[in-house]
Design a protein around this motif. Structure first.
Motif, PDB file in Angstrom:
ATOM      1  N   PRO A   1      -1.638   4.027  -3.107  1.00 13.05           N
ATOM      2  CA  PRO A   1      -1.976   3.277  -1.716  1.00 13.05           C
ATOM      3  C   PRO A   1      -3.615   3.160  -1.587  1.00 13.05           C
ATOM      4  CG  PRO A   1      -0.406   5.036  -1.450  1.00 13.05           C
ATOM      5  CD  PRO A   1      -1.186   5.433  -2.944  1.00 13.05           C
ATOM      6  N   LEU A   2      -3.960   2.003  -1.160  1.00 17.81           N
ATOM      7  CA  LEU A   2      -5.500   2.078  -1.042  1.00 17.81           C
ATOM      8  C   LEU A   2      -5.967   2.713  -0.020  1.00 17.81           C
ATOM      9  CD1 LEU A   2      -5.687  -2.195  -1.744  1.00 17.81           C
ATOM     10  CD2 LEU A   2      -6.010  -0.289  -3.131  1.00 17.81           C
ATOM     11  N   PHE A   3      -5.068   2.949   1.034  1.00 18.00           N
ATOM     12  CA  PHE A   3      -5.639   3.927   2.158  1.00 18.00           C
ATOM     13  C   PHE A   3      -4.740   4.874   2.400  1.00 18.00           C
ATOM     14  CE2 PHE A   3      -7.191  -0.478   2.931  1.00 18.00           C
ATOM     15  CZ  PHE A   3      -8.484  -0.421   2.779  1.00 18.00           C
ATOM     16  N   ASN A   4      -5.084   5.801   3.169  1.00 17.36           N
ATOM     17  CA  ASN A   4      -4.103   6.810   3.361  1.00 17.36           C
ATOM     18  C   ASN A   4      -3.224   6.460   4.525  1.00 17.36           C
ATOM     19  OD1 ASN A   4      -4.960   8.813   1.440  1.00 17.36           O
ATOM     20  ND2 ASN A   4      -6.691   9.759   2.869  1.00 17.36           N
TER      21      ASN A   4
ATOM     22  N   ARG B   1       2.695  -8.330  -4.867  1.00 16.80           N
ATOM     23  CA  ARG B   1       3.159  -7.638  -3.531  1.00 16.80           C
ATOM     24  C   ARG B   1       4.582  -7.653  -3.133  1.00 16.80           C
ATOM     25  NH1 ARG B   1      -0.259 -10.550   1.131  1.00 16.80           N
ATOM     26  NH2 ARG B   1      -1.900  -9.551  -0.110  1.00 16.80           N
ATOM     27  N   SER B   2       5.345  -8.879  -3.478  1.00 12.50           N
ATOM     28  CA  SER B   2       6.664  -8.879  -3.180  1.00 12.50           C
ATOM     29  C   SER B   2       7.410  -8.001  -4.014  1.00 12.50           C
ATOM     30  CB  SER B   2       7.053 -10.290  -3.463  1.00 12.50           C
ATOM     31  OG  SER B   2       6.656 -11.048  -2.443  1.00 12.50           O
ATOM     32  N   TRP B   3       7.041  -7.592  -5.528  1.00 13.08           N
ATOM     33  CA  TRP B   3       7.524  -6.995  -6.380  1.00 13.08           C
ATOM     34  C   TRP B   3       7.335  -5.548  -6.047  1.00 13.08           C
ATOM     35  CZ3 TRP B   3       7.174  -3.264  -9.977  1.00 13.08           C
ATOM     36  CH2 TRP B   3       8.151  -3.007 -10.872  1.00 13.08           C
ATOM     37  N   PHE B   4       6.241  -5.081  -5.736  1.00 11.74           N
ATOM     38  CA  PHE B   4       5.955  -3.665  -5.550  1.00 11.74           C
ATOM     39  C   PHE B   4       6.832  -3.187  -4.041  1.00 11.74           C
ATOM     40  CE2 PHE B   4       2.696  -3.886  -8.855  1.00 11.74           C
ATOM     41  CZ  PHE B   4       3.042  -2.630  -9.325  1.00 11.74           C
ATOM     42  N   LEU B   5       6.548  -4.283  -3.150  1.00 15.34           N
ATOM     43  CA  LEU B   5       7.215  -3.742  -1.844  1.00 15.34           C
ATOM     44  C   LEU B   5       8.819  -3.780  -2.030  1.00 15.34           C
ATOM     45  CD1 LEU B   5       7.390  -3.550   1.071  1.00 15.34           C
ATOM     46  CD2 LEU B   5       7.434  -6.196   1.329  1.00 15.34           C
ATOM     47  N   ARG B   6       9.502  -4.523  -2.815  1.00 16.81           N
ATOM     48  CA  ARG B   6      10.748  -4.237  -3.376  1.00 16.81           C
ATOM     49  C   ARG B   6      10.840  -3.012  -3.964  1.00 16.81           C
ATOM     50  NH1 ARG B   6      13.279  -6.548  -7.209  1.00 16.81           N
ATOM     51  NH2 ARG B   6      11.677  -8.136  -7.573  1.00 16.81           N
ATOM     52  N   GLN B   7      10.353  -2.545  -4.710  1.00 17.84           N
ATOM     53  CA  GLN B   7      10.305  -1.277  -5.573  1.00 17.84           C
ATOM     54  C   GLN B   7      10.110   0.025  -4.750  1.00 17.84           C
ATOM     55  OE1 GLN B   7      11.511  -1.116  -8.808  1.00 17.84           O
ATOM     56  NE2 GLN B   7      11.528  -3.265  -8.681  1.00 17.84           N
ATOM     57  N   HIS B   8       9.211  -0.371  -3.826  1.00 21.43           N
ATOM     58  CA  HIS B   8       9.042   0.737  -2.718  1.00 21.43           C
ATOM     59  C   HIS B   8      10.216   1.211  -1.954  1.00 21.43           C
ATOM     60  CE1 HIS B   8       7.257   3.503   0.111  1.00 21.43           C
ATOM     61  NE2 HIS B   8       7.538   2.579   1.086  1.00 21.43           N
TER      62      HIS B   8
ATOM     63  N   CYS C   1       0.849  -1.196  -0.034  1.00 23.43           N
ATOM     64  CA  CYS C   1      -0.052  -0.096   0.052  1.00 23.43           C
ATOM     65  C   CYS C   1       0.864   1.235   0.134  1.00 23.43           C
ATOM     66  CB  CYS C   1      -1.033   0.111   1.127  1.00 23.43           C
ATOM     67  SG  CYS C   1      -0.116  -0.011   2.824  1.00 23.43           S
ATOM     68  N   SER C   2       2.167   1.250   0.078  1.00 22.24           N
ATOM     69  CA  SER C   2       2.945   2.260   0.242  1.00 22.24           C
ATOM     70  C   SER C   2       3.578   2.659  -1.123  1.00 22.24           C
ATOM     71  CB  SER C   2       4.139   2.233   1.232  1.00 22.24           C
ATOM     72  OG  SER C   2       3.767   1.709   2.454  1.00 22.24           O
ATOM     73  N   PHE C   3       3.510   1.812  -2.016  1.00 22.42           N
ATOM     74  CA  PHE C   3       3.948   2.092  -3.455  1.00 22.42           C
ATOM     75  C   PHE C   3       2.835   3.198  -4.322  1.00 22.42           C
ATOM     76  CE2 PHE C   3       4.382   1.336  -7.706  1.00 22.42           C
ATOM     77  CZ  PHE C   3       5.967   1.746  -8.099  1.00 22.42           C
ATOM     78  N   SER C   4       3.458   4.251  -4.860  1.00 23.30           N
ATOM     79  CA  SER C   4       2.507   4.982  -5.788  1.00 23.30           C
ATOM     80  C   SER C   4       3.211   5.228  -6.903  1.00 23.30           C
ATOM     81  CB  SER C   4       1.915   6.261  -4.788  1.00 23.30           C
ATOM     82  OG  SER C   4       3.366   6.827  -4.839  1.00 23.30           O
TER      83      SER C   4
END
Length: 426
Positions: free
Chosen positions: A178-181, A137-144, A70-73
């Protein structure tokens, strides 16, 4: 006789008929032939663009219910149409996309495959990583984490002056947000509401249980540990933790209260406002041992182990720091004649108590009606006389009174109380 002059089919030299040649076309004449499409022209640019728009709509739905970090944008968009490909944009197929993370100026080319989950309005995405595929999920977390570390490094070496640019593919990218603030950016009232919803503290909290049962209006709400929610972060605990202890009712039986107060510490103990106790049939024995004032305790001298004396002193010290707004006493299975003495012993143990409430089987009751209209408030002198008369010869007597007190009489007990009339007449 002469030869016939009627027209006939031309004959070749070998005697075979010859098919007449078609007449030459005039410049303005046209012929109609059935339409035939080559395989390459079966997908026109319009159909490919339409397939691309359909894939963008799937990406939009995926971005609204995605499972990624949820932190990646950033922004994502399929690459421009490739007319040499048979299926350039379709679910389950490898689609080349461009990804522009937030704060970056250069788009990254990635290959994604999007799958629609059965019986759900959700999608699952996998992204090409090396020679295989990786879950979104793993890919975007690593990018973030990678871009976050890069941003910290740039801030350490000074700001980078560069103007951000949009994706080169087209002007209709899908926003990956992110899905939520962030929880810390929400208003304090909303944070507290979310915290209360996660706790499910409709009827209060039993700290001795590792998980709390939820009574909320949503199905499939999992139980949440209180300790985990109280260790979210320091910035959240600054206002959520005091609010939690001020607004939550904590329920206890004959155990765990001392351990709970010790683990809270002096700061959180000062925030407690609501307690609920349920001691059942042996309420008088438990209160006489651990909650009565020292004058009454020394007068009864109940038989206790050294460790029990230590827990009594610890509990008394912690309870003097509490200033309760509401003390709820559950009288289930409690002897009616003990309610007044139990309530007085508990109320005097705390630093202060604003209101004492009584509950029977979860329903609030009036103290006077529970005592059948009799006088509820008594002095310690009257309570001590009543307790001695009822328990000096019963089977619970050896748990409330010492051996010397059991050998004595009520007159001996009254003489000792007269030595301290300032306390026993209150």
């Amino acid at each position: 006789m002469g030869a016939s002059t009627t027209p006939s089919t031309p004959v070749s030299r070998r005697g075979f008929p010859v098919t007449p040649k078609s007449k030459s076309r005039s410049p303005g004449s046209t012929t109609v032939s059935p339409k035939s499409r080559s395989p390459r022209k079966s997908e026109t640019p319009i159909s490919i663009n339409q397939a691309r728009r359909n894939f963008i709509e799937h990406l939009e739905s995926w971005s609204l219910y995605r499972r990624a970090n949820c932190s990646f944008s950033g922004k994502i968009s399929p690459r421009e149409p490739d007319y040499h490909s048979k299926k350039p944009y379709a679910l389950g197929e490898a689609v080349i996309c461009e990804l522009l993370p937030h704060g970056e100026t250069t788009a990254v080319t990635i290959v994604v495959r999007l799958f629609a989950l059965p019986n759900q309005f959700k999608y699952r995405m996998i992204i090409r990583c090396g020679a295989g595929w990786e879950d979104e999920r793993s890919w975007f977390l690593r990018q973030h984490r990678k871009y976050q570390a890069r941003a910290k490094k740039q801030n350490r070496h000074g700001p980078v002056t560069s103007s951000p640019r949009s994706l080169a593919s087209d002007g209709f990218p899908v926003t990956v947000r992110p899905l939520f603030n962030k929880f810390t950016l929400l208003p304090i009232e909303l944070q507290q509401w979310i915290f209360e919803f996660a706790m499910g503290n409709v009827d209060g909290v039993r700290p001795h249980l590792s998980r709390q049962m939820k009574e909320v209006q949503r199905p499939m709400v999992e139980n949440v540990s209180v300790a985990k929610l109280l260790t979210l972060s320091r910035s959240i605990n600054c206002h959520v933790t005091p609010w939690f202890f001020r607004t939550t009712t904590f329920h206890f039986a004959t155990q765990h209260l001392t351990t709970f107060l010790l683990q809270l510490g002096p700061i959180n103990r000062s925030e407690l406002r609501k307690l609920s106790v349920s001691f059942g049939r042996y309420s008088m024995i438990h209160v006489a041992r651990f909650y009565t004032p020292n004058q009454v305790f020394e007068l009864f001298e109940p038989p206790m182990l050294p460790l029990q004396h230590f827990w009594r002193l610890t509990l008394q010290d912690c309870m003097r720091e509490l200033n309760l707004a509401v003390l709820t006493i559950k009288v289930d299975r409690m002897i009616k004649r003990d309610v007044s003495a139990v309530a007085k012993g508990l109320a005097t143990s705390f630093g202060s108590v604003g209101q004492v409430r009584f509950e029977n089987e979860g329903r609030p009751i009036e103290a006077e009606s529970y005592r059948a209209g009799k006088k509820f408030e008594k002095t310690w002198y009257q309570h001590t006389q009543d307790i001695f008369e009822r328990y000096c010869k019963g089977r619970e007597s050896e748990h409330i009174f010492g051996k010397d007190q059991l050998k004595g009489t009520l007159e001996d007990l009254e003489k000792k109380m007269n030595d301290d009339p300032e306390f026993f007449q209150t």
